[in-house]
Design a protein around this motif. Structure first.
Motif, PDB file in Angstrom:
ATOM      1  N   VAL A   1       0.924  -1.110   0.008  1.00 26.45           N
ATOM      2  CA  VAL A   1      -0.008   0.121   0.147  1.00 26.45           C
ATOM      3  C   VAL A   1       0.950   1.229  -0.013  1.00 26.45           C
ATOM      4  O   VAL A   1       1.585   1.439   0.909  1.00 26.45           O
ATOM      5  CB  VAL A   1      -0.887   0.048   1.305  1.00 26.45           C
ATOM      6  CG1 VAL A   1      -1.840   1.151   1.201  1.00 26.45           C
ATOM      7  CG2 VAL A   1      -1.851  -1.422   1.253  1.00 26.45           C
ATOM      8  N   LEU A   2       0.801   2.163  -1.105  1.00 25.06           N
ATOM      9  CA  LEU A   2       1.757   2.866  -1.371  1.00 25.06           C
ATOM     10  C   LEU A   2       1.106   4.281  -1.591  1.00 25.06           C
ATOM     11  O   LEU A   2       0.427   4.204  -2.791  1.00 25.06           O
ATOM     12  CB  LEU A   2       2.835   2.682  -2.461  1.00 25.06           C
ATOM     13  CG  LEU A   2       3.806   3.860  -2.787  1.00 25.06           C
ATOM     14  CD1 LEU A   2       4.806   4.390  -1.418  1.00 25.06           C
ATOM     15  CD2 LEU A   2       4.674   3.522  -3.995  1.00 25.06           C
ATOM     16  N   ASP A   3       1.036   5.417  -0.916  1.00 21.67           N
ATOM     17  CA  ASP A   3       0.370   6.424  -1.305  1.00 21.67           C
ATOM     18  C   ASP A   3      -1.168   6.451  -1.547  1.00 21.67           C
ATOM     19  O   ASP A   3      -1.824   6.615  -2.342  1.00 21.67           O
ATOM     20  CB  ASP A   3       0.794   7.348  -2.554  1.00 21.67           C
ATOM     21  CG  ASP A   3       2.366   7.840  -2.168  1.00 21.67           C
ATOM     22  OD1 ASP A   3       2.465   8.068  -0.824  1.00 21.67           O
ATOM     23  OD2 ASP A   3       2.975   7.923  -3.325  1.00 21.67           O
ATOM     24  N   ASP A   4      -1.756   5.363  -0.514  1.00 25.61           N
ATOM     25  CA  ASP A   4      -3.117   4.777  -0.779  1.00 25.61           C
ATOM     26  C   ASP A   4      -3.373   4.071  -1.923  1.00 25.61           C
ATOM     27  O   ASP A   4      -4.562   4.102  -2.488  1.00 25.61           O
ATOM     28  CB  ASP A   4      -4.119   5.984  -0.516  1.00 25.61           C
ATOM     29  CG  ASP A   4      -4.102   6.381   1.021  1.00 25.61           C
ATOM     30  OD1 ASP A   4      -3.822   5.595   1.670  1.00 25.61           O
ATOM     31  OD2 ASP A   4      -4.427   7.640   1.191  1.00 25.61           O
ATOM     32  N   ASP A   5      -2.522   3.680  -2.879  1.00 24.24           N
ATOM     33  CA  ASP A   5      -2.418   2.724  -4.008  1.00 24.24           C
ATOM     34  C   ASP A   5      -2.136   1.421  -3.857  1.00 24.24           C
ATOM     35  O   ASP A   5      -0.866   1.181  -3.003  1.00 24.24           O
ATOM     36  CB  ASP A   5      -1.680   3.395  -5.366  1.00 24.24           C
ATOM     37  CG  ASP A   5      -1.994   3.129  -6.324  1.00 24.24           C
ATOM     38  OD1 ASP A   5      -2.902   2.536  -6.692  1.00 24.24           O
ATOM     39  OD2 ASP A   5      -1.337   3.570  -7.341  1.00 24.24           O
TER      40      ASP A   5
ATOM     41  N   GLY B   1      11.262   4.216 -12.431  1.00 27.07           N
ATOM     42  CA  GLY B   1      12.626   4.721 -12.140  1.00 27.07           C
ATOM     43  C   GLY B   1      12.642   4.803 -10.373  1.00 27.07           C
ATOM     44  O   GLY B   1      13.770   5.013 -10.264  1.00 27.07           O
ATOM     45  N   SER B   2      11.760   4.542  -9.949  1.00 27.31           N
ATOM     46  CA  SER B   2      11.849   4.538  -8.208  1.00 27.31           C
ATOM     47  C   SER B   2      12.706   3.456  -7.961  1.00 27.31           C
ATOM     48  O   SER B   2      12.757   2.221  -8.411  1.00 27.31           O
ATOM     49  CB  SER B   2      10.614   4.480  -7.597  1.00 27.31           C
ATOM     50  OG  SER B   2       9.691   5.516  -8.057  1.00 27.31           O
ATOM     51  N   THR B   3      13.433   3.549  -6.901  1.00 28.00           N
ATOM     52  CA  THR B   3      14.342   2.777  -6.029  1.00 28.00           C
ATOM     53  C   THR B   3      14.038   2.786  -4.760  1.00 28.00           C
ATOM     54  O   THR B   3      13.806   4.143  -4.208  1.00 28.00           O
ATOM     55  CB  THR B   3      15.814   2.690  -6.482  1.00 28.00           C
ATOM     56  OG1 THR B   3      16.379   3.899  -5.890  1.00 28.00           O
ATOM     57  CG2 THR B   3      15.978   2.587  -7.723  1.00 28.00           C
TER      58      THR B   3
ATOM     59  N   GLY C   1       5.412  -5.696   6.481  1.00 24.38           N
ATOM     60  CA  GLY C   1       6.632  -5.043   6.006  1.00 24.38           C
ATOM     61  C   GLY C   1       6.433  -3.533   5.785  1.00 24.38           C
ATOM     62  O   GLY C   1       5.433  -2.726   5.799  1.00 24.38           O
ATOM     63  N   LYS C   2       7.580  -2.916   5.449  1.00 21.53           N
ATOM     64  CA  LYS C   2       7.606  -1.605   5.160  1.00 21.53           C
ATOM     65  C   LYS C   2       8.323  -1.330   4.001  1.00 21.53           C
ATOM     66  O   LYS C   2       9.325  -2.241   3.838  1.00 21.53           O
ATOM     67  CB  LYS C   2       8.118  -0.725   6.363  1.00 21.53           C
ATOM     68  CG  LYS C   2       9.600  -1.220   6.625  1.00 21.53           C
ATOM     69  CD  LYS C   2      10.290  -0.066   7.619  1.00 21.53           C
ATOM     70  CE  LYS C   2      11.740  -0.262   7.905  1.00 21.53           C
ATOM     71  NZ  LYS C   2      12.240   0.617   8.723  1.00 21.53           N
ATOM     72  N   MET C   3       8.378  -0.351   2.945  1.00 22.20           N
ATOM     73  CA  MET C   3       8.718  -0.153   1.981  1.00 22.20           C
ATOM     74  C   MET C   3       9.327   1.471   2.044  1.00 22.20           C
ATOM     75  O   MET C   3       8.510   2.127   2.104  1.00 22.20           O
ATOM     76  CB  MET C   3       7.912  -0.316   0.982  1.00 22.20           C
ATOM     77  CG  MET C   3       8.458   0.205  -0.537  1.00 22.20           C
ATOM     78  SD  MET C   3       9.632  -0.944  -1.307  1.00 22.20           S
ATOM     79  CE  MET C   3      10.561   0.132  -2.210  1.00 22.20           C
ATOM     80  N   ASP C   4      10.785   1.782   1.898  1.00 24.47           N
ATOM     81  CA  ASP C   4      10.991   2.987   2.138  1.00 24.47           C
ATOM     82  C   ASP C   4      12.019   3.332   0.515  1.00 24.47           C
ATOM     83  O   ASP C   4      12.992   2.412   0.253  1.00 24.47           O
ATOM     84  CB  ASP C   4      12.103   3.293   3.216  1.00 24.47           C
ATOM     85  CG  ASP C   4      11.434   3.080   4.246  1.00 24.47           C
ATOM     86  OD1 ASP C   4      10.544   3.894   4.795  1.00 24.47           O
ATOM     87  OD2 ASP C   4      12.151   2.284   5.222  1.00 24.47           O
TER      88      ASP C   4
ATOM     89  N   ARG D   1       9.177   8.817  -0.070  1.00 20.81           N
ATOM     90  CA  ARG D   1       7.943   7.739  -0.003  1.00 20.81           C
ATOM     91  C   ARG D   1       7.947   6.858   0.699  1.00 20.81           C
ATOM     92  O   ARG D   1       9.136   5.956   0.901  1.00 20.81           O
ATOM     93  CB  ARG D   1       7.216   7.636  -1.368  1.00 20.81           C
ATOM     94  CG  ARG D   1       6.786   8.940  -2.187  1.00 20.81           C
ATOM     95  CD  ARG D   1       6.310   8.241  -3.310  1.00 20.81           C
ATOM     96  NE  ARG D   1       7.270   7.834  -4.140  1.00 20.81           N
ATOM     97  CZ  ARG D   1       6.908   6.701  -5.049  1.00 20.81           C
ATOM     98  NH1 ARG D   1       5.857   6.573  -5.458  1.00 20.81           N
ATOM     99  NH2 ARG D   1       8.125   6.038  -5.796  1.00 20.81           N
ATOM    100  N   ARG D   2       6.904   6.351   1.480  1.00 15.91           N
ATOM    101  CA  ARG D   2       6.858   5.237   2.430  1.00 15.91           C
ATOM    102  C   ARG D   2       5.607   4.272   1.997  1.00 15.91           C
ATOM    103  O   ARG D   2       4.562   4.879   1.729  1.00 15.91           O
ATOM    104  CB  ARG D   2       6.828   5.422   3.829  1.00 15.91           C
ATOM    105  CG  ARG D   2       8.242   6.109   4.373  1.00 15.91           C
ATOM    106  CD  ARG D   2       8.308   6.239   5.557  1.00 15.91           C
ATOM    107  NE  ARG D   2       8.859   5.123   5.995  1.00 15.91           N
ATOM    108  CZ  ARG D   2       8.962   4.655   7.342  1.00 15.91           C
ATOM    109  NH1 ARG D   2       8.518   5.498   8.150  1.00 15.91           N
ATOM    110  NH2 ARG D   2       9.477   3.421   7.561  1.00 15.91           N
TER     111      ARG D   2
END
Length: 183
Positions: free
Chosen positions: A91-95, A141-143, A159-162, A167-168
Motif C-alpha cells: 500500500v503506497l500513497d493509498d494505491d 525509475g523509483s528505487t 513490512g515496510k517499503m522506503d 515515499r513510504r
C-alpha cells in the motif's frame, strides 16, 4: 492533606485509563522491530494496512472481510506451491500494488503492480546481500528498500517499503493475510 471529592472520583478513571493503555487498548502501537526474524502479527494489523486507503464508509466492510479471510484460512494446510510463495501487497500513497512473492531461506523475490507501474524486489544472500532487505526497482525509475517480518506462523507477515525519494509504503504478504479483493 485534604483530598477533594473531584480528586477521589478522578482516581478510578485515571487508573482505568492507565490499565487500558497498559493492556494495549491505546490507539498507538509500538513500532515493529524489522531486525527481528518474526513477531506476533494480529489479524487487525493486516486489516489496518490493507484497508488504509479505502473510503471511510467502506472501511468497516473491508476490515471485516480481511478478518474473516484470516479466520477462514486458519486451519488450511498450504499446498506445495503455497509453501514457498504467495500473494504480496504494498500500500503506497493509498494505491495498491498487488503481486506475488517466492522465497526460500537465502533467496527471495517479489513482483507487484498497480496496473501502470511494476516494482520488483530481490534479496539474495548468495549474491552478497548482508541484510535481510529487498532491493527494489520500479519501472518508473523509483528505487528503495523493503523490509519484512514474519508472523509467528512463518508464512505471512507485514513490512515496510522506503523509497529513495522519501515515499513510504506498507506491506502485507501471505495466503492467510491477503485474500479476496486484494489478490
Amino acid at each position: 492533606m485534604r483530598v477533594t471529592k473531584a480528586a477521589r472520583l478522578g482516581r478510578p478513571a485515571l487508573l482505568a485509563a492507565g490499565l487500558a493503555l497498559a493492556a494495549g487498548c491505546g490507539g498507538n502501537r509500538g513500532q515493529v522491530d524489522y531486525d527481528l526474524l518474526f513477531t506476533k502479527v494480529e489479524p487487525i494489523d493486516y486489516a489496518r494496512i490493507l484497508c488504509r486507503g479505502i473510503d471511510m464508509q467502506d472501511q468497516h466492510t473491508c476490515m471485516t472481510s480481511v478478518l474473516q479471510h484470516h479466520r477462514d484460512m486458519r486451519y488450511d494446510e498450504p499446498s506445495p506451491s503455497e509453501v514457498n510463495g504467495g500473494p504480496f501487497v504494498i500500500v503506497l500513497d493509498d494505491d495498491l500494488y498487488r503481486g506475488t512473492y517466492v522465497s526460500n531461506p537465502f533467496v527471495s523475490a517479489f513482483t507487484v503492480s498497480n496496473g501502470a507501474n511494476i516494482c520488483r524486489g530481490r534479496f539474495n544472500a548468495f549474491g552478497g546481500d548482508t541484510r535481510a532487505e529487498f532491493a527494489v526497482r520500479c519501472d518508473d525509475g523509483s528505487t528503495g528498500l523493503a523490509n519484512i517480518i514474519l508472523d509467528v506462523d512463518g508464512r505471512n507477515g507485514i513490512g515496510k517499503m522506503d523509497f529513495a525519494d522519501g515515499r513510504r509504503g506498507e506491506i502485507v504478504f501471505g495466503h492467510r493475510a491477503v485474500g479476496g479483493n486484494f489478490l
